[in-house]
Design an enzyme around this catalytic site. Structure first.
Site, mmCIF file in Angstrom:
data_model
loop_
_atom_site.group_PDB
_atom_site.id
_atom_site.type_symbol
_atom_site.label_atom_id
_atom_site.label_comp_id
_atom_site.label_asym_id
_atom_site.label_seq_id
_atom_site.Cartn_x
_atom_site.Cartn_y
_atom_site.Cartn_z
ATOM 1 N N HIS A 58 0.841 -1.207 0.000
ATOM 2 C CA HIS A 58 0.000 0.000 0.000
ATOM 3 C C HIS A 58 0.873 1.252 0.000
ATOM 4 O O HIS A 58 0.605 2.210 -0.738
ATOM 5 C CB HIS A 58 -0.920 -0.008 1.214
ATOM 6 C CG HIS A 58 -1.564 1.319 1.511
ATOM 7 N ND1 HIS A 58 -2.438 1.952 0.643
ATOM 8 C CD2 HIS A 58 -1.433 2.151 2.584
ATOM 9 C CE1 HIS A 58 -2.835 3.101 1.168
ATOM 10 N NE2 HIS A 58 -2.237 3.242 2.338
ATOM 11 N N HIS A 124 -1.199 7.185 14.981
ATOM 12 C CA HIS A 124 -0.208 6.546 14.118
ATOM 13 C C HIS A 124 0.507 7.555 13.220
ATOM 14 O O HIS A 124 1.657 7.327 12.828
ATOM 15 C CB HIS A 124 -0.858 5.440 13.274
ATOM 16 C CG HIS A 124 -1.646 5.927 12.112
ATOM 17 N ND1 HIS A 124 -2.995 6.209 12.170
ATOM 18 C CD2 HIS A 124 -1.277 6.183 10.825
ATOM 19 C CE1 HIS A 124 -3.409 6.615 10.985
ATOM 20 N NE2 HIS A 124 -2.398 6.606 10.149
ATOM 21 N N ARG A 237 -15.940 4.055 -0.369
ATOM 22 C CA ARG A 237 -15.396 3.995 0.993
ATOM 23 C C ARG A 237 -16.472 3.571 1.983
ATOM 24 O O ARG A 237 -16.244 2.717 2.847
ATOM 25 C CB ARG A 237 -14.827 5.356 1.385
ATOM 26 C CG ARG A 237 -14.256 5.396 2.805
ATOM 27 C CD ARG A 237 -13.696 6.772 3.131
ATOM 28 N NE ARG A 237 -13.181 6.809 4.491
ATOM 29 C CZ ARG A 237 -13.911 7.099 5.563
ATOM 30 N NH1 ARG A 237 -15.211 7.363 5.428
ATOM 31 N NH2 ARG A 237 -13.366 7.125 6.765
ATOM 32 N N TYR A 245 -14.567 -3.447 6.374
ATOM 33 C CA TYR A 245 -13.812 -2.865 7.483
ATOM 34 C C TYR A 245 -14.516 -3.042 8.819
ATOM 35 O O TYR A 245 -13.877 -3.271 9.848
ATOM 36 C CB TYR A 245 -13.562 -1.366 7.249
ATOM 37 C CG TYR A 245 -12.847 -1.015 5.978
ATOM 38 C CD1 TYR A 245 -12.058 -1.948 5.300
ATOM 39 C CD2 TYR A 245 -12.944 0.260 5.437
ATOM 40 C CE1 TYR A 245 -11.399 -1.615 4.128
ATOM 41 C CE2 TYR A 245 -12.288 0.612 4.272
ATOM 42 C CZ TYR A 245 -11.523 -0.335 3.624
ATOM 43 O OH TYR A 245 -10.877 -0.001 2.459
#
Length: 368
Positions: A58, A124, A237, A245
């Site tokens: 990715h 993150h 999405r 997800y």
């Protein structure tokens, strides 16, 4: 541009992609290679067998798309003064934007750390910058940056692209409108690996991208006719969140706890060695302190999912299944909404179900 030293990667999504030699130097570090062992979709792999791709590929894809977009704008609008050095900085930002992800992707950041270290504001993106600095120092990469003409100001620009909180509008992670190359790659890659149709084509966005002056500020824009195509991006999405997800079984699996993992975020040397392999360390451990975690993981591996999922919303309440449920809704809930819903779940528990308390109720705001 050191063309002879560039490296070509064969990517299943973008085909042959050529990366700058400095990007290759970064890729060859242990800190970046760690991304090979972090699954892009975390525990979703346990539901969708094809979701075995990692943050490594990715990141290569985001680097490639970032370079393509900036080069396209540079070619069409030479008056903007975009330099090859600018292109390289954005490529490096795309390459390193996910360096800081922990084991099991967003599970570590969104579920694990808030439980074991509720006081921390760790994210993150910040960890990506910390690990980026650690990598440059540990692997003595500063001379390599110098050879390419990248100074401290350029490194600061790279960090601004990695962490949206520093600059909310950029090519890699755009918090202003959500249109960025990070999203373009993961939509294409996740759909491909999950076997889900993708109606969005990022190549159109690259083709029609222009920098215009809007209200005294330069912004990357597209033509009005592309509005429907951008709607396709956001719908894709949304659909991925609903179908993959936040798949009910994947959500049920996301309950793993080990104290020492939370301490690694304060030490980049330790954090750079932490990957999804922790699940096997727990599974193979004889430590009595890990007995409960080991039992949970063994149940997951044998598909005995103790934690059940229920669709339950404040607006429309549904049935309760098992011991753990999720509160689902189309709006941001305030504390009173959540508290009332939790009380109702406990009070209306069906006969024969296990006793419930507040700790058994998992609250999750699903994407819309």
């Amino acid at each position: 541009m050191h063309t002879l030293l560039a490296k070509v990667f064969n990517d299943p999504i973008h085909g042959l992609i050529e990366l700058h030699p400095l990007c290759v130097k970064i890729i060859d570090t242990p800190e970046f290679q760690r991304l090979r062992f972090l699954k892009q979709l975390g525990s979703t792999y346990l539901v969708y067998p094809g979701a075995s791709h990692n943050r490594f590929e990715h990141s290569l894809g985001v680097c490639h798309l970032a370079g393509r977009l900036v080069r396209a704008i540079k070619s069409r609008q030479p008056d903007l003064g975009i330099t090859d050095k600018d292109v390289l900085c954005v490529e490096i930002a795309g390459l390193c934007h996910d360096l800081g992800h922990g084991p099991f992707s967003h599970l570590f950041e969104g579920e694990f750390l808030p439980k074991v270290r509720p006081e921390t504001k760790w994210a993150h993106e910040k960890a990506s910058i910390d690990l980026f600095d650690h990598m440059i120092e540990k692997r003595n990469l500063k001379p390599e940056f110098d050879k390419c003409g990248l100074n401290e100001q350029d490194i600061r620009f790279i960090k601004e692209q990695i962490r949206p909180e520093i600059k909310d509008e950029n090519i890699v992670a755009n918090k202003r409108n959500g249109i960025d190359v990070d999203k373009w790659d993961y939509l294409a890659r996740d759909c491909y690996m999950l076997g889900i149709r993708n109606n969005f084509d990022h190549n159109r966005c690259i083709h029609f991208a222009r920098v215009l002056n809007v209200c005294g500020e330069k912004q990357i824009c597209t033509r009005e006719k592309e509005a429907g195509h951008l709607y396709d991006m956001f719908y894709t999405r949304y659909m991925l969140h609903r179908r993959a997800y936040q798949h009910k079984t994947a959500c049920s699996i996301n309950f793993i706890e080990e104290k020492k993992m939370s301490e690694a975020i304060d030490d980049m040397e330790a954090y750079s060695k932490m990957t999804d392999h922790v699940i096997f360390l727990i599974l193979n451990s004889n430590d009595k302190n890990l007995a409960e975690s080991k039992e949970i993981l063994n149940n997951v591996m044998s598909r005995k999912l103790t934690y059940k999922y229920t669709t339950h919303s404040v607006a429309k309440r549904d049935k309760m299944l098992g011991k753990v449920c999720y509160i689902d809704g189309s709006k941001e809930f305030d504390r009173e909404d959540i508290s009332d819903a939790v009380k109702e779940i406990i009070e209306k528990k069906k006969p024969g179900h296990q006793d419930l308390n507040d700790d058994d109720i998992k609250v999750q705001q699903r994407a819309r």
